[in-house]
Design a protein around this motif. Structure first.
Motif, PDB file in Angstrom:
ATOM      1  N   ILE A   1     -47.784 -15.278 -50.348  1.00  0.00           N
ATOM      2  CA  ILE A   1     -46.515 -15.526 -49.677  1.00  0.00           C
ATOM      3  C   ILE A   1     -46.858 -15.878 -48.241  1.00  0.00           C
ATOM      4  O   ILE A   1     -47.487 -15.075 -47.538  1.00  0.00           O
ATOM      5  CB  ILE A   1     -45.623 -14.262 -49.711  1.00  0.00           C
TER       6      ILE A   1
ATOM      7  N   VAL B   1     -45.995 -16.463 -44.426  1.00  0.00           N
ATOM      8  CA  VAL B   1     -44.997 -15.984 -43.469  1.00  0.00           C
ATOM      9  C   VAL B   1     -45.277 -16.606 -42.104  1.00  0.00           C
ATOM     10  O   VAL B   1     -46.359 -16.402 -41.539  1.00  0.00           O
ATOM     11  CB  VAL B   1     -45.053 -14.446 -43.362  1.00  0.00           C
TER      12      VAL B   1
ATOM     13  N   VAL C   1     -45.113 -16.725 -38.216  1.00  0.00           N
ATOM     14  CA  VAL C   1     -44.922 -15.713 -37.162  1.00  0.00           C
ATOM     15  C   VAL C   1     -45.125 -16.349 -35.789  1.00  0.00           C
ATOM     16  O   VAL C   1     -45.879 -17.312 -35.627  1.00  0.00           O
ATOM     17  CB  VAL C   1     -45.891 -14.510 -37.326  1.00  0.00           C
TER      18      VAL C   1
ATOM     19  N   ILE D   1     -50.198 -11.498 -48.623  1.00  0.00           N
ATOM     20  CA  ILE D   1     -49.342 -12.083 -47.595  1.00  0.00           C
ATOM     21  C   ILE D   1     -50.253 -12.910 -46.698  1.00  0.00           C
ATOM     22  O   ILE D   1     -51.327 -12.444 -46.304  1.00  0.00           O
ATOM     23  CB  ILE D   1     -48.653 -10.978 -46.763  1.00  0.00           C
TER      24      ILE D   1
ATOM     25  N   GLY E   1     -40.294 -15.983 -40.219  1.00  0.00           N
ATOM     26  CA  GLY E   1     -39.849 -15.567 -41.549  1.00  0.00           C
ATOM     27  C   GLY E   1     -40.710 -16.204 -42.615  1.00  0.00           C
ATOM     28  O   GLY E   1     -41.733 -16.825 -42.312  1.00  0.00           O
ATOM     29  N   ILE E   2     -40.265 -16.076 -43.859  1.00  0.00           N
ATOM     30  CA  ILE E   2     -41.078 -16.594 -44.958  1.00  0.00           C
ATOM     31  C   ILE E   2     -41.063 -18.117 -44.958  1.00  0.00           C
ATOM     32  O   ILE E   2     -40.007 -18.742 -44.906  1.00  0.00           O
ATOM     33  CB  ILE E   2     -40.592 -16.025 -46.298  1.00  0.00           C
TER      34      ILE E   2
END
Lengths: 133, 133
Positions: free
Chosen positions: B10, B12, B14, B53, B75-76
């Motif tokens: 996943i 993400v 940032v 992640i 977010g993702i």
């Protein structure tokens, strides 16, 4: 029960379950589980044989999924991490200044004990923590 | 190689790697892998012992992660699904009318063969498909 946290599922907010299911069925060949009703949402799990994808459709016009869709549109709603000790993880969140949505654990999908951490304090991601079984 | 697709990671987006890492280190007790530079981004993988992640920080002011952050905030960013036959999955995408970002596979993080599917056609989620090894 493992000491290692793991990703339990990824919650995806969708406008239309049938449309969203098509990609997972036709391209990836997955067979969805039966729908479940939780927190004003209809949840359909896609079993990847590890963390699952949970498609979340709103069952009410004013529930949390309906509000998310109105504000952000369809997309990933939350990540769920399974932890060996939910109470201890929530304590570490409080000590670290992370903002909790649920101060104490409650019952989520599949009857699991869960608590949500607010996205404002976790790089924009709504995080669900769940107790390992 | 399995016939079963699985969630590989996943991604993400940032603003600040150190800030984002704090939750995973202090609350979940994870140890991040060494940073890797791919596609104008700095990628830090968090090994959950299943799907990981991947924290994605922009290394350039105009790369895809910088543009995502400017438009959506942190977010993702994407989900990566590992498939047993990437070419066959891309063919099924074309047949099903799914819009591809990459018409042919290219090399992504960790030297893997990957291709992205556009979020407009997958319920708002940018999907990376990667060839199982």
């Amino acid at each position: 029960m493992s000491d290692q946290p793991r990703i339990a599922h990824i919650g995806v907010a969708v406008e239309n379950l049938a449309d969203a299911l098509a990609f997972y069925r036709d391209v990836l060949g997955l067979v969805p589980l039966a729908p479940e009703a939780v927190d004003g949402a209809t949840i359909v799990s896609l079993p990847f044989g590890g963390p699952d994808i949970e498609l979340l459709a709103s069952a009410t016009p004013d529930g949390p999924i309906a509000r998310f869709l109105a504000k952000r549109g369809p997309g990933i709603h939350h990540l769920c991490y399974e932890v060996p000790d939910l109470e201890a993880a929530l304590r570490r969140c409080r000590e670290g200044g992370y903002r909790l949505v649920d101060e104490t654990p409650r019952t989520g999908a599949h009857g699991r004990r869960i608590a949500f951490v607010h996205p404002k304090s976790t790089a924009g991601i709504l995080i669900e923590l769940t107790q390992a079984r």
